[in-house]
Scaffold this motif. Structure first.
Motif, PDB file in Angstrom:
ATOM      1  N   VAL A 106      -1.537  -5.795   1.698  1.00  0.00           N
ATOM      2  CA  VAL A 106      -0.690  -6.135   0.565  1.00  0.00           C
ATOM      3  C   VAL A 106      -1.089  -5.290  -0.642  1.00  0.00           C
ATOM      4  N   ARG A 107      -0.085  -4.927  -1.410  1.00  0.00           N
ATOM      5  CA  ARG A 107      -0.326  -4.161  -2.628  1.00  0.00           C
ATOM      6  C   ARG A 107      -0.598  -5.153  -3.744  1.00  0.00           C
ATOM      7  N   ILE A 108      -1.753  -5.038  -4.384  1.00  0.00           N
ATOM      8  CA  ILE A 108      -2.123  -5.976  -5.448  1.00  0.00           C
ATOM      9  C   ILE A 108      -2.020  -5.353  -6.837  1.00  0.00           C
ATOM     10  N   HIS A 109      -1.803  -4.044  -6.863  1.00  0.00           N
ATOM     11  CA  HIS A 109      -1.717  -3.307  -8.117  1.00  0.00           C
ATOM     12  C   HIS A 109      -0.993  -2.011  -7.805  1.00  0.00           C
ATOM     13  N   ARG A 110      -0.459  -1.355  -8.800  1.00  0.00           N
ATOM     14  CA  ARG A 110       0.295  -0.120  -8.532  1.00  0.00           C
ATOM     15  C   ARG A 110      -0.550   0.929  -7.817  1.00  0.00           C
ATOM     16  N   SER A 111      -1.863   0.818  -7.912  1.00  0.00           N
ATOM     17  CA  SER A 111      -2.738   1.813  -7.299  1.00  0.00           C
ATOM     18  C   SER A 111      -3.644   1.252  -6.199  1.00  0.00           C
ATOM     19  N   THR A 112      -3.380   0.014  -5.755  1.00  0.00           N
ATOM     20  CA  THR A 112      -4.314  -0.614  -4.815  1.00  0.00           C
ATOM     21  C   THR A 112      -3.608  -1.399  -3.717  1.00  0.00           C
ATOM     22  N   LEU A 113      -3.931  -1.068  -2.479  1.00  0.00           N
ATOM     23  CA  LEU A 113      -3.546  -1.838  -1.294  1.00  0.00           C
ATOM     24  C   LEU A 113      -4.822  -2.422  -0.707  1.00  0.00           C
ATOM     25  N   ILE A 114      -4.757  -3.654  -0.229  1.00  0.00           N
ATOM     26  CA  ILE A 114      -5.944  -4.241   0.390  1.00  0.00           C
ATOM     27  C   ILE A 114      -5.618  -4.805   1.763  1.00  0.00           C
ATOM     28  N   ASN A 115      -6.642  -4.869   2.605  1.00  0.00           N
ATOM     29  CA  ASN A 115      -6.569  -5.503   3.909  1.00  0.00           C
ATOM     30  C   ASN A 115      -6.940  -6.971   3.683  1.00  0.00           C
ATOM     31  N   LEU A 116      -6.031  -7.871   4.015  1.00  0.00           N
ATOM     32  CA  LEU A 116      -6.263  -9.298   3.762  1.00  0.00           C
ATOM     33  C   LEU A 116      -7.465  -9.848   4.520  1.00  0.00           C
ATOM     34  N   ASP A 117      -7.842  -9.207   5.609  1.00  0.00           N
ATOM     35  CA  ASP A 117      -9.016  -9.650   6.371  1.00  0.00           C
ATOM     36  C   ASP A 117     -10.302  -9.497   5.563  1.00  0.00           C
ATOM     37  N   TRP A 118     -10.271  -8.685   4.516  1.00  0.00           N
ATOM     38  CA  TRP A 118     -11.463  -8.427   3.711  1.00  0.00           C
ATOM     39  C   TRP A 118     -11.508  -9.233   2.417  1.00  0.00           C
ATOM     40  N   VAL A 119     -10.544 -10.126   2.194  1.00  0.00           N
ATOM     41  CA  VAL A 119     -10.535 -10.936   0.979  1.00  0.00           C
ATOM     42  C   VAL A 119     -11.488 -12.113   1.140  1.00  0.00           C
ATOM     43  N   ARG A 120     -12.465 -12.183   0.246  1.00  0.00           N
ATOM     44  CA  ARG A 120     -13.393 -13.312   0.242  1.00  0.00           C
ATOM     45  C   ARG A 120     -12.822 -14.456  -0.592  1.00  0.00           C
TER      46      ARG A 120
END
Length: 82
Positions: A30-44
């Motif tokens: 998911v894109r959380i910011h205009r410059s950042t995509l994250i893998n949800l498996d890594w969200v603490r």
């Protein structure tokens, strides 16, 4: 330039953030910011910051914190089922 972080190292990627967002599985990334995509498996966790901002803390050893833009917060919470 676009970078992908893996194993604590930055790797140059030959795609824009928008192209990656289209190619990656939207149930996992998911894109959380205009410059950042994250893998949800890594969200603490998500946590509130001063001024109403929200940040994501990752499961990496540095416990990296990334700011979530306000217009992308609802989509992130929906994916995390919060």
């Amino acid at each position: 330039l676009t970078y992908a972080m893996c194993g604590g190292r930055a790797h140059v990627v030959d795609h824009t953030i928008a192209e990656l967002e289209e190619k990656l599985d939207p149930r996992r990334f998911v894109r959380i910011h205009r410059s950042t995509l994250i893998n949800l498996d890594w969200v603490r966790e998500l946590h509130s910051r001063f001024g109403g901002q929200v940040a994501v803390r990752l499961k990496d050893e540095k416990q990296t914190q990334l700011t979530v833009s306000r217009d992308r917060l609802r989509a992130l919470k929906d994916l995390l089922e919060l």
